[in-house]
Design a protein around this motif. Structure first.
Motif, short mmCIF file in Angstrom:
data_model
loop_
_atom_site.label_atom_id
_atom_site.label_comp_id
_atom_site.label_asym_id
_atom_site.label_seq_id
_atom_site.Cartn_x
_atom_site.Cartn_y
_atom_site.Cartn_z
N GLU B 273 -9.09 -4.14 42.31
CA GLU B 273 -9.80 -3.10 41.59
C GLU B 273 -9.57 -1.78 42.33
OE1 GLU B 273 -11.24 -2.18 39.03
OE2 GLU B 273 -13.38 -1.78 39.17
N LEU B 274 -9.53 -0.71 41.55
CA LEU B 274 -9.40 0.60 42.18
C LEU B 274 -10.70 0.94 42.89
CD1 LEU B 274 -7.82 2.94 39.52
CD2 LEU B 274 -6.83 2.19 41.65
N PRO B 275 -10.62 1.47 44.09
CA PRO B 275 -11.87 1.87 44.74
C PRO B 275 -12.37 3.22 44.22
CG PRO B 275 -10.05 2.10 46.26
CD PRO B 275 -9.48 1.59 44.99
N LEU B 276 -12.28 3.42 42.92
CA LEU B 276 -12.79 4.65 42.31
C LEU B 276 -14.13 4.31 41.68
CD1 LEU B 276 -10.02 6.36 40.16
CD2 LEU B 276 -11.27 7.33 42.04
N ALA B 277 -15.14 5.09 41.99
CA ALA B 277 -16.46 4.74 41.49
C ALA B 277 -16.54 4.91 39.98
CB ALA B 277 -17.51 5.61 42.16
N ILE B 278 -17.10 3.93 39.33
CA ILE B 278 -17.41 3.89 37.89
C ILE B 278 -16.37 4.54 36.98
CG2 ILE B 278 -19.91 3.67 38.19
CD1 ILE B 278 -20.16 6.63 37.50
N TYR B 279 -15.09 4.42 37.32
CA TYR B 279 -14.08 5.08 36.48
C TYR B 279 -14.01 4.47 35.09
CZ TYR B 279 -10.83 1.23 37.30
OH TYR B 279 -10.25 0.00 37.35
N SER B 280 -14.34 3.18 34.99
CA SER B 280 -14.20 2.57 33.67
C SER B 280 -15.34 2.97 32.74
CB SER B 280 -14.09 1.06 33.77
OG SER B 280 -15.13 0.57 34.56
N HIS B 281 -16.32 3.67 33.27
CA HIS B 281 -17.40 4.18 32.40
C HIS B 281 -17.37 5.71 32.34
CE1 HIS B 281 -19.40 0.24 32.32
NE2 HIS B 281 -18.87 0.14 33.51
N THR B 319 -0.52 11.81 32.64
CA THR B 319 -0.74 13.02 31.85
C THR B 319 -2.21 13.41 31.88
OG1 THR B 319 -1.14 11.72 29.89
CG2 THR B 319 1.12 12.42 30.27
N LEU B 320 -2.43 14.70 31.68
CA LEU B 320 -3.80 15.20 31.65
C LEU B 320 -4.58 14.56 30.52
CD1 LEU B 320 -3.98 19.01 32.28
CD2 LEU B 320 -5.10 17.18 33.52
N HIS B 321 -3.84 14.37 29.42
CA HIS B 321 -4.46 13.76 28.26
C HIS B 321 -5.09 12.41 28.60
CE1 HIS B 321 -5.16 12.82 24.12
NE2 HIS B 321 -4.51 11.68 24.26
N GLU B 322 -4.36 11.65 29.41
CA GLU B 322 -4.85 10.33 29.78
C GLU B 322 -6.08 10.41 30.69
OE1 GLU B 322 -0.99 7.39 29.85
OE2 GLU B 322 -1.22 8.89 31.41
N THR B 323 -6.10 11.42 31.52
CA THR B 323 -7.18 11.46 32.50
C THR B 323 -8.45 12.08 31.96
OG1 THR B 323 -6.24 13.47 33.34
CG2 THR B 323 -5.75 11.47 34.55
N THR B 324 -8.33 12.93 30.94
CA THR B 324 -9.54 13.61 30.51
C THR B 324 -10.29 12.88 29.41
OG1 THR B 324 -8.13 14.98 29.19
CG2 THR B 324 -9.01 15.96 31.20
N GLN B 325 -9.66 11.92 28.80
CA GLN B 325 -10.45 11.19 27.81
C GLN B 325 -11.13 9.99 28.48
OE1 GLN B 325 -8.38 8.95 24.77
NE2 GLN B 325 -6.46 9.43 25.79
N LYS B 326 -12.10 9.47 27.77
CA LYS B 326 -12.85 8.35 28.33
C LYS B 326 -11.91 7.20 28.63
CE LYS B 326 -17.42 7.10 27.85
NZ LYS B 326 -18.39 6.25 27.23
N PHE B 327 -12.08 6.62 29.79
CA PHE B 327 -11.16 5.57 30.21
C PHE B 327 -11.14 4.41 29.23
CE2 PHE B 327 -9.95 1.84 32.70
CZ PHE B 327 -8.75 2.28 33.21
N GLU B 328 -12.31 4.13 28.70
CA GLU B 328 -12.42 2.98 27.79
C GLU B 328 -11.61 3.17 26.52
OE1 GLU B 328 -16.58 2.46 27.18
OE2 GLU B 328 -16.59 0.60 28.34
N SER B 329 -11.40 4.44 26.13
CA SER B 329 -10.75 4.66 24.85
C SER B 329 -9.23 4.69 25.00
CB SER B 329 -11.26 5.95 24.22
OG SER B 329 -11.15 7.00 25.13
N LEU B 330 -8.71 4.57 26.22
CA LEU B 330 -7.26 4.48 26.38
C LEU B 330 -6.78 3.12 25.86
CD1 LEU B 330 -6.76 5.77 30.02
CD2 LEU B 330 -6.15 6.94 27.94
N SER B 331 -5.52 3.09 25.47
CA SER B 331 -4.99 1.80 25.02
C SER B 331 -4.75 0.90 26.23
CB SER B 331 -3.69 1.99 24.26
OG SER B 331 -2.70 2.38 25.16
N GLN B 334 -1.73 1.66 28.44
CA GLN B 334 -1.94 2.89 29.22
C GLN B 334 -2.83 2.62 30.41
OE1 GLN B 334 -3.22 5.43 26.03
NE2 GLN B 334 -1.86 7.06 26.72
N ARG B 335 -3.89 1.87 30.12
CA ARG B 335 -4.85 1.58 31.17
C ARG B 335 -4.18 0.86 32.34
NH1 ARG B 335 -10.13 -1.12 28.73
NH2 ARG B 335 -9.41 -0.42 26.70
N ILE B 336 -3.43 -0.19 32.01
CA ILE B 336 -2.79 -0.98 33.06
C ILE B 336 -1.82 -0.10 33.83
CG2 ILE B 336 -1.22 -2.91 33.47
CD1 ILE B 336 -2.51 -4.24 31.02
N HIS B 337 -1.08 0.73 33.09
CA HIS B 337 -0.09 1.59 33.71
C HIS B 337 -0.74 2.57 34.68
CE1 HIS B 337 3.49 3.99 34.10
NE2 HIS B 337 2.85 5.07 33.67
#
Lengths: 201, 568
Positions: B273-281, B319-331, B334-337
């Protein structure tokens, strides 16, 4: 059957309507349908008269047509059965109201009942009360234990500083404000009703 | 008295058979909550009545013992009670106290002098404890009988007696000095050991009562210690490998498949798991922005911060597009990548537990631990029991499918957790931008001038995370800042205005050396209090390195603390 040909309805339509009325209102009590009941009664009467006339013809040796005797009898039994189903369903509902609301019926329900039904309800309440009195020494309030308990113990939260409380098995428990307890269900039922304890899940 | 092994026999069966009432005294932190959940499950299985009392401070523990003095009870203290002597609490003669605490070191009186106190310790930990020998610290009073013979005998015998006494006194003094030295060394630093819930999981396993729920509670408890920075990542991984491994495989989907329907069963997986706090939310950009690693790497508290972080993203190929939208809504691809890229960048060996239930999304134990911790500690306006119950509800909702409860969990994560991270980052950036951290002899001192929510300042999670982050950020600005500890002071507002909350972190250099994260800050505070008793300090917290200090005594405290560190 000539009269029925014109209206193109079945002979037991009214009776079916009675049953459907109950089926379509599963959550509430529809008012007792005196009108339909009377019509059903009349229908049975009418059919019976026709059969009786036929039987008289047979015994008098006059020309007769026996083909409709059995269908008429079947129709009479069917109508009676529908009427009984109607009454039985109402009876069951009235009984369930006793368990849900206790001795006093809400006005909306009471208005929907006929006199005989109200009498039944009162009698049922009386019987139930007598039965409860007869259980054990001081009687048991069956209304309190409608759902079978899943566990012997329940989790409760103390809402006030009640002090020491002794459970049936002799344990002393100190009930202080905002403490959680797991206690035997029977011990704390009283305190829950007094508002000292609160059930938590 | 230490119970080393065989908890089932010596601890559980004893409390089961005793007809005394059972009182659980629970400190309000996530680990204690998880431990209590497991323990109460075991107790419920055996139909044992119990009482739960929640505490947050030492004074509350003392009060409980005072009011219950005449009752016959078995006490179980969870995550409190080991570090101070329980002898003073006057436990009634018929009562016994069992202590399950992850605070270390133990108070020596609890270990040797008190038969009524039982400390539950895993025997693999005994060497780490470095307990001094009994004869070195506890005095045996068996020498009195000789005094009676004083009057008899000749002059020489009397002289002999006197000489012997003098020698004895000398010996006593030497022993006393030795004792002081031993104790000083023993108490020098405080640390946290394995979370209590792991011990309870093993106890449950011994009784064949492990279920997926219990496993999940343990996972959350273990992660909460990690999230609060109580244990190091090395220790975390070690616990996962050494003690959780037998359970990890038990609730994998692979093993459950044989039993039929997989979809509606709870299964627990263990993975990276990424040690990034609550990124998936949250969205990745915000999560990275408030993350310690990325924040320090890009120095995003400076004016160039935003550019730096965009630069970093470009380098990574995100891409910025990937980072600024909600993580959950990525495909999914994309998420795995993206996670793959970030994982390589952060180069961490962090792995955690995931719970999957039916069609509701995967939850990581780390995020749930954060939510539970934050909910337990905030808001202060609620009573302790309300917070405890709310924390319990969140913990339970993470593994039940009910929609209403799920919303509650995600709401806590998306509002309270995010806010805590934001406030934490803001105080760090303010401290560095306004150069509020000053070197004061042997330590760095940070006095917070902006007012922060009282809720936050009273939360251990916030304090430990913020000060740790702050020291690292501060050290990253210039070389040679790794050898001094940081002491942080936060002013309180509202009811307790006029008081400061003081805490500290050990120098970065020592953090790398030591996997137990030992800290001597608490000891230093204690020493200051001892040398000058007129300074008004409240050390009521279970953590010795979080104290309250009256604002007027601030300057004197700073000076004395300097002496304390220099004296070490």
């Amino acid at each position: 059957m000539n009269s029925n040909d014109q209206s193109r309805g079945g002979v037991a339509d009214k009776a079916l309507q009675l049953v459907l009325e109950m089926k379509r209102n599963p959550d509430m009590m529809p008012p007792y349908n005196t009108d339909l009941m009377r019509q059903c009664q009349q229908k049975i009467d009418e059919l019976f008269q026709k059969n009786a006339a036929e039987v008289q013809k047979i015994s008098a040796g006059l020309p007769h047509d026996p083909t409709l005797l059995h269908p008429r009898l079947g129709a009479m039994i069917h109508i009676r059965r529908c009427m009984l189903a109607y009454i039985n369903e109402r009876k069951n509902r009235i009984r369930s109201y006793r368990w849900r609301y206790g001795g006093a019926l809400p006005v909306s329900v009471r208005n929907a009942l006929c006199d005989a039904e109200i009498q039944f309800f009162n009698e049922y309440s009386g019987t139930l009360a007598r039965f409860q009195q007869g259980l054990g020494e001081g009687g048991v309030n069956l209304l309190l234990h409608t759902a079978p308990p899943k566990t012997l113990f329940v989790q409760v939260r103390s809402l006030e500083d009640f002090g020491e409380f002794e459970t049936m098995d002799g344990n002393l428990v100190q009930l202080t404000k905002d403490s959680l307890h797991s206690l035997p269900r029977q011990d704390c039922e009283m305190l829950i009703r007094q508002g000292v304890l609160e059930l938590v899940h | 008295m230490i119970l080393e092994d065989n908890f089932r026999q010596d601890f559980y069966n004893k409390i089961k058979k005793d007809d005394k009432s059972l009182v659980l005294i629970v400190s309000v932190d996530s680990d204690a909550l998880c431990t209590t959940m497991i323990l109460t499950h075991l107790l419920k299985c055996d139909d044992i009545p119990f009482t739960i009392l929640t505490v947050e401070k030492w004074s509350e523990v003392e009060k409980i013992f005072e009011t219950k003095r005449e009752l016959r009870c078995n006490y179980i203290l969870i995550n409190c009670g080991a570090t101070r002597s329980l002898s003073r609490l006057q436990i009634s003669p018929d009562s016994t106290a069992y202590v399950l605490d992850s605070h270390r070191p133990f108070h020596i009186e609890n270990v040797y002098a008190n038969e009524k106190v039982h400390l539950l310790v895993n025997n693999s930990e005994m060497s780490e404890l470095q307990l001094p020998d009994v004869e070195k610290v506890i005095q045996e009073d068996s020498d009195d009988d000789e005094d009676n013979e004083e009057n008899r005998g000749s002059y020489e015998q009397q002289m002999e007696n006197i000489r012997r006494k003098a020698i004895k006194r000398e010996e006593m003094q030497a022993w006393e000095r030795q004792r002081q030295r031993t104790l000083w060394k023993y108490y020098e630093s405080t640390w946290f050991s394995t979370p209590s819930c792991v011990t309870l999981l093993e106890l449950a396993a011994e009784m064949n009562r492990v279920s997926a729920e219990i496993m999940w509670y343990t996972a959350v408890g273990l992660n909460s210690a990690m999230v609060d920075k109580l244990i190091s990542i090395e220790m975390y991984t070690q616990i996962c490998v050494d003690r959780m491994r037998p359970f990890v495989h038990r609730f994998l989907p692979k093993n459950i498949i044989n039993q039929g329907k997989v979809d509606d069963l709870l299964h627990i997986t263990f993975g990276r798991e990424l040690p990034l706090a609550i990124y998936s939310h949250w969205d990745l950009y915000n999560s990275m922005w408030h993350n310690e690693y990325f924040s320090i790497k890009t120095k995003n508290w400076t004016q160039k911060g935003d550019t730096n972080i965009r630069h970093l993203l470009t380098q990574l190929g995100v891409t910025l597009h990937e980072t600024t939208q909600k993580f959950e809504s990525l495909s999914t691809e994309q998420r795995i990548h993206v996670v793959d890229l970030l994982e390589k960048e952060m180069d961490s060996a962090f792995a955690t537990f995931f719970a999957t239930l039916g069609y509701s999304g995967k939850l990581s134990a780390c995020d749930v631990a954060r939510a539970v911790t934050v909910r337990l500690e905030m808001p202060r306006s609620e009573t302790l029991m309300d917070r405890y119950r709310a924390g319990q509800a969140i913990l339970r909702s993470s593994i039940t499918g009910e929609r209403q409860e799920r919303t509650n969990l995600t709401h806590t994560i998306s509002s309270n957790c995010q806010r805590t991270l934001q406030v934490s980052w803001k105080s760090v950036s303010a401290a560095i931008n306004m150069s509020e951290i000053i070197a004061n002899g042997p330590y760095y001192l940070f006095s917070c001038t902006t007012s922060i929510d009282e809720d936050m300042i009273d939360s251990r999670h916030f304090l430990y995370n913020t000060t740790g982050f702050m020291l690292r950020a501060f050290a990253s600005m210039r070389k040679g800042r790794t050898s001094k500890p940081l002491i942080a002071m936060f002013p309180l507002t509202g009811e307790s205005a006029g008081w400061l909350v003081v805490t500290g972190v050990m120098p970065i250099a020592t953090i790398y050396e030591d996997s137990l994260l030992k800290t001597c800050i608490g000891r230093a505070f204690e020493r200051v209090k001892k040398t000058n008793s007129s300074i008004r300090i409240i050390d009521d917290s279970f953590n010795p390195d979080i104290i309250r200090l009256k604002s007027e005594d601030r300057t004197r405290f700073i000076d004395l603390l300097r002496h304390a560190f220099e004296g070490d």
